[in-house]
Design a protein around this motif. Structure first.
Motif, short mmCIF file in Angstrom:
data_model
loop_
_atom_site.label_atom_id
_atom_site.label_comp_id
_atom_site.label_asym_id
_atom_site.label_seq_id
_atom_site.Cartn_x
_atom_site.Cartn_y
_atom_site.Cartn_z
N UNK A 251 1.00 -1.24 -0.03
CA UNK A 251 -0.08 -0.17 0.02
C UNK A 251 1.04 1.22 -0.07
N UNK A 252 0.65 2.14 -0.96
CA UNK A 252 1.13 3.46 -0.99
C UNK A 252 0.41 4.54 -0.26
N UNK A 253 1.28 4.90 1.06
CA UNK A 253 0.46 5.87 1.71
C UNK A 253 1.19 7.26 1.82
N UNK A 254 0.42 8.20 1.92
CA UNK A 254 0.89 9.56 2.09
C UNK A 254 0.01 10.56 2.92
N UNK A 255 0.86 11.52 3.54
CA UNK A 255 0.24 12.21 4.76
C UNK A 255 -0.78 13.41 3.94
N UNK A 256 -1.79 13.80 4.50
CA UNK A 256 -2.50 14.93 3.95
C UNK A 256 -2.43 16.02 4.71
N UNK A 257 -2.99 17.02 4.07
CA UNK A 257 -3.17 18.36 4.49
C UNK A 257 -3.94 18.45 6.05
N UNK A 258 -4.70 17.70 6.41
CA UNK A 258 -5.38 17.60 7.58
C UNK A 258 -4.35 17.36 8.80
N UNK A 259 -3.77 16.35 8.62
CA UNK A 259 -2.75 15.80 9.62
C UNK A 259 -1.63 16.91 9.77
N UNK A 260 -1.52 17.50 8.64
CA UNK A 260 -0.35 18.52 8.68
C UNK A 260 -0.80 19.60 9.69
N UNK A 261 -1.90 20.13 9.47
CA UNK A 261 -2.38 21.09 10.24
C UNK A 261 -2.50 20.77 11.85
#
Length: 345
Positions: A251-261
């Protein structure tokens, strides 16, 4: 059409990239006894590149193949049938074709997609008459993806110093305002076609969710990533991109803008895109499946230091969409001022 055809050109395209990186592999085996080790690995990947592979996650390869088969069969239907399930932006569900325009390119992504959530989209599920295997397969797969997501979100919460269930409570699929979404994508066969440089199968973008799980099939390459810490320009223009070619089942996973905030930028969302292959590479159809962990609409997204202002996830998404719209309008105006006709084919 065979779902497993992989040409030598397809394999060769995996090596095409501006630069090469070794991405961290997060092993979820023996999760209960290795949670501390897994948390450390996820945080290393999420704070550095914002991108990682997940292995030994518990979803069998055959289940992934079955989901791809169901997706393939749906997209093989006539457009007249698929149009009976049109995209409803307010519910973030339904079918679209050549409709998503990225601010990074100003032109439509060369694809179609079908996306569905856990609630409030009963009328948008393909009927069993139209697609006999799609709904039962997709609903089962969504729950499998949510099980994996729960483990990852728990580790991310612990890594950021929150209670272990902090993020899982904010992504509760049993609640009616759940926004988690499964999205099946089909990039069309472009064999023999030549496109101008600004055309992409999917233009550069970050995900405005918390965490994305992506499945792709061997040989159907094109996904490229520009890790957030290294991106120095808007949409990663001119930065170094790396091809993503995971082993089947990863599975390819990437961090999104919500958790960045939520993390006050400790975790970094990253730009990614799908490159349009050129003549000589594999230009056949490409299928991928994404599971977007978007916080429940009523969930509060709030950092501790840099972003202390509370905002609901629903408002967060609304603002993100408005920013994209303004960026598209600015790009359109810029093109028109230079005498370039804006197209959205």
């Amino acid at each position: 059409k065979s779902m497993s055809t992989i040409t030598s050109a397809a394999a060769a395209s995996a090596s095409i990239a501006s630069t090469q990186r070794d991405f961290i592999r997060v092993d979820l085996s023996n999760y209960e006894t290795r949670q501390e080790e897994i948390t450390k690995t996820i945080m290393e990947a999420s704070t550095g590149q914002g991108f990682f592979y997940v292995v030994n996650h518990g979803i069998e390869i055959q289940d992934i193949r079955s989901m791809f088969e169901a997706s393939h069969d749906f997209f093989a239907l006539d457009d007249q049938i698929k149009s009976q399930y049109p995209i409803d932006v307010s519910r973030n569900a339904g079918w679209e074709k050549l409709a998503q325009i990225r601010p990074s390119t100003g032109v439509a992504d060369l694809k179609e997609s079908m996306q569905l959530g856990f609630h409030n989209n009963e009328d948008l599920w393909p009927t069993l008459d139209h697609a006999p295997t799609f709904r039962p397969t997709a609903e089962r797969f969504m729950h499998q993806c949510n099980d994996v997501s729960t483990k990852l979100l728990t580790c991310l919460a612990l890594g950021l110093g929150f209670q272990s269930d902090f993020f899982t409570k904010c992504h509760d699929v049993t609640q009616p305002d759940c926004l988690n979404t499964l999205r099946c994508l089909h990039y069309h066969d472009i064999t023999g076609q030549v496109f101008p440089p600004e055309y992409w199968r999917a233009g550069a973008h970050t995900d405005f969710d918390t965490l994305t799980l992506l499945f792709q099939r061997p040989g159907e390459n094109g996904l490229e990533v520009c890790p957030g810490r290294e991106a120095s320009t808007e949409f990663g223009h001119g930065d170094a991109w790396t091809a993503v070619s995971p082993t089947e089942g990863d599975i390819v996973c990437n961090i999104g803008d919500m958790i960045m905030r939520w993390s006050d930028d400790k975790l970094k969302s990253n730009f990614h895109r799908v490159r349009a292959p050129v003549v000589g590479e594999y230009q056949g159809p490409r299928y991928s499946i994404a599971y977007f962990n978007q916080a429940n609409s009523s969930a509060i997204i709030q950092g501790r230091t840099r972003y202390p202002e509370p905002i609901t996830a629903g408002e967060f998404i609304k603002l993100a969409m408005e920013r994209n719209y303004r960026a598209l309008e600015e790009l359109k105006t810029k093109k028109e001022s230079f005498g370039v006709q804006h197209t959205s084919t």
